[in-house]
Design a protein around this motif. Structure first.
Motif, PDB file in Angstrom:
ATOM      1  N   GLU A 171       3.274  10.107  -2.140  1.00 45.85           N
ATOM      2  CA  GLU A 171       2.412  10.135  -0.979  1.00 45.85           C
ATOM      3  C   GLU A 171       3.193   9.589   0.204  1.00 45.85           C
ATOM      4  O   GLU A 171       4.283   9.047   0.052  1.00 45.85           O
ATOM      5  CB  GLU A 171       1.151   9.307  -1.226  1.00 45.85           C
ATOM      6  CG  GLU A 171       1.436   7.850  -1.585  1.00 45.85           C
ATOM      7  CD  GLU A 171       0.168   7.071  -1.872  1.00 45.85           C
ATOM      8  OE1 GLU A 171      -0.464   6.630  -0.903  1.00 45.85           O
ATOM      9  OE2 GLU A 171      -0.181   6.935  -3.054  1.00 45.85           O
ATOM     10  N   ASP A 172       2.649   9.738   1.398  1.00 46.67           N
ATOM     11  CA  ASP A 172       3.321   9.288   2.612  1.00 46.67           C
ATOM     12  C   ASP A 172       2.805   7.926   3.037  1.00 46.67           C
ATOM     13  O   ASP A 172       1.644   7.575   2.808  1.00 46.67           O
ATOM     14  CB  ASP A 172       3.113  10.290   3.755  1.00 46.67           C
ATOM     15  CG  ASP A 172       3.879  11.591   3.504  1.00 46.67           C
ATOM     16  OD1 ASP A 172       4.866  11.545   2.746  1.00 46.67           O
ATOM     17  OD2 ASP A 172       3.488  12.624   4.058  1.00 46.67           O
ATOM     18  N   TYR A 173       3.679   7.161   3.679  1.00 44.72           N
ATOM     19  CA  TYR A 173       3.318   5.838   4.184  1.00 44.72           C
ATOM     20  C   TYR A 173       3.925   5.682   5.571  1.00 44.72           C
ATOM     21  O   TYR A 173       5.093   6.025   5.791  1.00 44.72           O
ATOM     22  CB  TYR A 173       3.844   4.744   3.253  1.00 44.72           C
ATOM     23  CG  TYR A 173       3.655   3.348   3.789  1.00 44.72           C
ATOM     24  CD1 TYR A 173       2.415   2.699   3.698  1.00 44.72           C
ATOM     25  CD2 TYR A 173       4.700   2.677   4.416  1.00 44.72           C
ATOM     26  CE1 TYR A 173       2.237   1.427   4.210  1.00 44.72           C
ATOM     27  CE2 TYR A 173       4.521   1.402   4.928  1.00 44.72           C
ATOM     28  CZ  TYR A 173       3.292   0.780   4.829  1.00 44.72           C
ATOM     29  OH  TYR A 173       3.124  -0.480   5.333  1.00 44.72           O
ATOM     30  N   THR A 174       3.140   5.154   6.504  1.00 45.06           N
ATOM     31  CA  THR A 174       3.624   4.909   7.861  1.00 45.06           C
ATOM     32  C   THR A 174       4.092   3.468   7.974  1.00 45.06           C
ATOM     33  O   THR A 174       3.351   2.533   7.690  1.00 45.06           O
ATOM     34  CB  THR A 174       2.518   5.171   8.900  1.00 45.06           C
ATOM     35  OG1 THR A 174       2.083   6.536   8.772  1.00 45.06           O
ATOM     36  CG2 THR A 174       3.046   4.941  10.312  1.00 45.06           C
TER      37      THR A 174
ATOM     38  N   ILE B  77       7.715  -2.510   0.921  1.00 47.48           N
ATOM     39  CA  ILE B  77       6.884  -1.307   0.735  1.00 47.48           C
ATOM     40  C   ILE B  77       6.874  -0.911  -0.740  1.00 47.48           C
ATOM     41  O   ILE B  77       5.829  -0.590  -1.314  1.00 47.48           O
ATOM     42  CB  ILE B  77       7.417  -0.158   1.617  1.00 47.48           C
ATOM     43  CG1 ILE B  77       7.242  -0.505   3.103  1.00 47.48           C
ATOM     44  CG2 ILE B  77       6.698   1.146   1.285  1.00 47.48           C
ATOM     45  CD1 ILE B  77       7.940   0.466   4.033  1.00 47.48           C
TER      46      ILE B  77
ATOM     47  N   GLN C 195       4.923  -0.132   9.131  1.00 55.27           N
ATOM     48  CA  GLN C 195       4.284  -1.093  10.012  1.00 55.27           C
ATOM     49  C   GLN C 195       5.311  -2.129  10.481  1.00 55.27           C
ATOM     50  O   GLN C 195       6.347  -2.326   9.857  1.00 55.27           O
ATOM     51  CB  GLN C 195       3.138  -1.805   9.281  1.00 55.27           C
ATOM     52  CG  GLN C 195       2.098  -0.855   8.688  1.00 55.27           C
ATOM     53  CD  GLN C 195       1.416  -0.005   9.758  1.00 55.27           C
ATOM     54  OE1 GLN C 195       0.980  -0.518  10.790  1.00 55.27           O
ATOM     55  NE2 GLN C 195       1.340   1.304   9.498  1.00 55.27           N
TER      56      GLN C 195
ATOM     57  N   THR D  50       7.604   7.623   8.987  1.00 58.18           N
ATOM     58  CA  THR D  50       6.923   8.037   7.760  1.00 58.18           C
ATOM     59  C   THR D  50       7.885   7.947   6.589  1.00 58.18           C
ATOM     60  O   THR D  50       8.978   8.506   6.625  1.00 58.18           O
ATOM     61  CB  THR D  50       6.394   9.477   7.882  1.00 58.18           C
ATOM     62  OG1 THR D  50       5.448   9.537   8.951  1.00 58.18           O
ATOM     63  CG2 THR D  50       5.716   9.902   6.580  1.00 58.18           C
TER      64      THR D  50
ATOM     65  N   ARG E  41       8.260   8.548   2.472  1.00 65.02           N
ATOM     66  CA  ARG E  41       7.703   9.232   1.300  1.00 65.02           C
ATOM     67  C   ARG E  41       7.750   8.281   0.108  1.00 65.02           C
ATOM     68  O   ARG E  41       8.826   7.789  -0.268  1.00 65.02           O
ATOM     69  CB  ARG E  41       8.519  10.483   0.998  1.00 65.02           C
ATOM     70  CG  ARG E  41       7.890  11.408  -0.054  1.00 65.02           C
ATOM     71  CD  ARG E  41       6.646  12.059   0.461  1.00 65.02           C
ATOM     72  NE  ARG E  41       6.164  13.123  -0.416  1.00 65.02           N
ATOM     73  CZ  ARG E  41       4.959  13.635  -0.360  1.00 65.02           C
ATOM     74  NH1 ARG E  41       4.100  13.181   0.542  1.00 65.02           N
ATOM     75  NH2 ARG E  41       4.596  14.596  -1.170  1.00 65.02           N
ATOM     76  N   LEU E  42       6.598   7.986  -0.457  1.00 62.13           N
ATOM     77  CA  LEU E  42       6.515   7.080  -1.603  1.00 62.13           C
ATOM     78  C   LEU E  42       6.750   7.879  -2.875  1.00 62.13           C
ATOM     79  O   LEU E  42       5.831   8.435  -3.463  1.00 62.13           O
ATOM     80  CB  LEU E  42       5.161   6.379  -1.642  1.00 62.13           C
ATOM     81  CG  LEU E  42       4.815   5.544  -0.403  1.00 62.13           C
ATOM     82  CD1 LEU E  42       3.443   4.931  -0.556  1.00 62.13           C
ATOM     83  CD2 LEU E  42       5.865   4.460  -0.198  1.00 62.13           C
TER      84      LEU E  42
ATOM     85  N   ARG F 220       4.749  -3.307  -2.777  1.00 64.58           N
ATOM     86  CA  ARG F 220       3.324  -3.154  -2.479  1.00 64.58           C
ATOM     87  C   ARG F 220       2.715  -1.972  -3.222  1.00 64.58           C
ATOM     88  O   ARG F 220       1.528  -1.963  -3.554  1.00 64.58           O
ATOM     89  CB  ARG F 220       3.155  -2.988  -0.969  1.00 64.58           C
ATOM     90  CG  ARG F 220       1.707  -3.144  -0.469  1.00 64.58           C
ATOM     91  CD  ARG F 220       1.649  -3.001   1.048  1.00 64.58           C
ATOM     92  NE  ARG F 220       2.610  -3.893   1.672  1.00 64.58           N
ATOM     93  CZ  ARG F 220       3.380  -3.553   2.696  1.00 64.58           C
ATOM     94  NH1 ARG F 220       3.328  -2.336   3.190  1.00 64.58           N
ATOM     95  NH2 ARG F 220       4.223  -4.425   3.213  1.00 64.58           N
ATOM     96  N   HIS F 221       3.533  -0.946  -3.464  1.00 63.92           N
ATOM     97  CA  HIS F 221       3.010   0.264  -4.113  1.00 63.92           C
ATOM     98  C   HIS F 221       3.480   0.387  -5.571  1.00 63.92           C
ATOM     99  O   HIS F 221       3.326   1.449  -6.185  1.00 63.92           O
ATOM    100  CB  HIS F 221       3.445   1.500  -3.322  1.00 63.92           C
ATOM    101  CG  HIS F 221       2.801   1.599  -1.963  1.00 63.92           C
ATOM    102  ND1 HIS F 221       3.314   0.938  -0.851  1.00 63.92           N
ATOM    103  CD2 HIS F 221       1.681   2.223  -1.543  1.00 63.92           C
ATOM    104  CE1 HIS F 221       2.547   1.183   0.193  1.00 63.92           C
ATOM    105  NE2 HIS F 221       1.542   1.958  -0.194  1.00 63.92           N
TER     106      HIS F 221
ATOM    107  N   ASP G 264       7.798  -4.443   8.168  1.00 64.34           N
ATOM    108  CA  ASP G 264       8.013  -3.837   6.857  1.00 64.34           C
ATOM    109  C   ASP G 264       9.503  -3.759   6.517  1.00 64.34           C
ATOM    110  O   ASP G 264      10.358  -3.601   7.399  1.00 64.34           O
ATOM    111  CB  ASP G 264       7.451  -2.410   6.817  1.00 64.34           C
ATOM    112  CG  ASP G 264       5.985  -2.379   6.404  1.00 64.34           C
ATOM    113  OD1 ASP G 264       5.493  -3.391   5.891  1.00 64.34           O
ATOM    114  OD2 ASP G 264       5.342  -1.334   6.617  1.00 64.34           O
TER     115      ASP G 264
END
Length: 300
Positions: free
Chosen positions: A38-41, A51, A43, A79, A81-82, A54-55, A46
């Motif tokens: 999934e995508d992450y913006t 990141i 912050q 952006t 990509r996770l 966290r995921h 960070d």
């Protein structure tokens, strides 16, 4: 060992990453579990390692999945990509085996140039064990022709790698060398902490076979500046002894180690490290003062 400047790009790569990111290297060999991308913006504040944590992902997978390197910088609004695999929990550490009863000591005849620490290493035991077996202390002097008792060699299976926060197995092994050499030379705990932080800043506590110009090893010492041959500065034990300097300096008066700096004990942490390394970025040693104290506390 720094009688030279490190390029800003290389130094930035070593210092912009927090301890947690350095330690993330240890996760690369862990078992993998599938994870939906999934995508992450990004912050403000960070980091890639934060990141990933966290995921529940591995830092190395996110870097690879976004064509990033360990020195890459991310920005708010970017952006990411996770992708990759979830980090598995480490396996429980097995209890250490019960120590075997000590064997009877054997004798050794001291040769010219011998030291207690060198004799101990050559016979698979420790300096403290040899001292204790002979009723000696660290200020004792031995002479050619003298016979000293040798305790039994340490069984390799008895060695247990300690768990040290933020360090992987390779870094721990190199940190243990620095601590052991410092203790053998009678260096104070603060001096050993300075050496640990310096090696982390210079090489990530890894015995590197590359560096700025001809810099090599744990402390990035330069053969062209008198620190030894390429093989010598790549020897972690010798490199550590050269960093500490003093009476045990393998370079003699050719280089100046920490113990050769007048008043180093009263200096700020970064200033003491800089007095040996002569880095283009002296302020960067300070970030390792607190972590180095924790590493030393864990390693003894």
């Amino acid at each position: 060992m720094r009688r030279h400047a490190i390029s800003p790009a290389l130094r930035g790569a070593r210092t912009s990453l927090p301890v947690a990111l350095v330690g993330a290297l240890a996760l690369t060999a862990l078992p993998e579990a599938a994870h939906a991308a999934e995508d992450y913006t990004v912050q403000p504040g960070d980091t890639v390692s934060a990141i990933a944590a966290r995921h529940g992902l591995r830092t190395v997978d996110i870097l690879a999945g976004n064509a990033l390197g360990w020195s890459s910088v991310i920005h708010p609004g970017q952006t990411i990509r996770l992708v990759g695999s979830a980090a598995a929990a480490p396996a429980p550490t097995p209890p250490p085996a019960a120590p075997a009863p000590p064997a009877a000591p054997t004798g050794y005849t001291v040769q010219a140039g011998d030291t207690i620490s060198a004799i101990a290493r050559a016979h698979g035991t420790t300096t403290d064990a040899v001292l204790a077996a002979n009723g000696l202390d660290r200020s004792s002097i031995i002479y050619p022709g003298q016979t000293i008792a040798l305790p039994a060699a340490l069984a390799p299976a008895a060695a247990v790698t300690p768990v040290v926060a933020g360090l992987d197995a390779e870094q721990i092994a190199n940190a243990q060398v620095i601590v052991r050499v410092g203790r053998e030379l009678g260096v104070s705990s603060r001096g050993i902490q300075i050496a640990l932080g310096t090696a982390m800043q210079e090489s990530w506590l890894r015995n590197l076979d590359w560096g700025d110009r001809d810099s090599l090893g744990l402390f990035q010492q330069r053969p062209s500046s008198g620190w030894g041959t390429e093989a010598e500065v790549s020897d972690p034990v010798r490199a550590t002894r050269a960093f500490f300097g003093g009476a045990g300096d393998p370079n003699g008066a050719l280089t100046r180690g920490l113990l050769d700096i007048p008043g180093w004990e009263a200096m700020a942490y970064a200033d003491a490290a800089q007095s040996v390394q002569i880095s283009a970025y002296p302020e960067r040693y300070a970030q390792w003062e607190a972590p180095a104290a924790l590493w030393l506390a864990a390693l003894g």
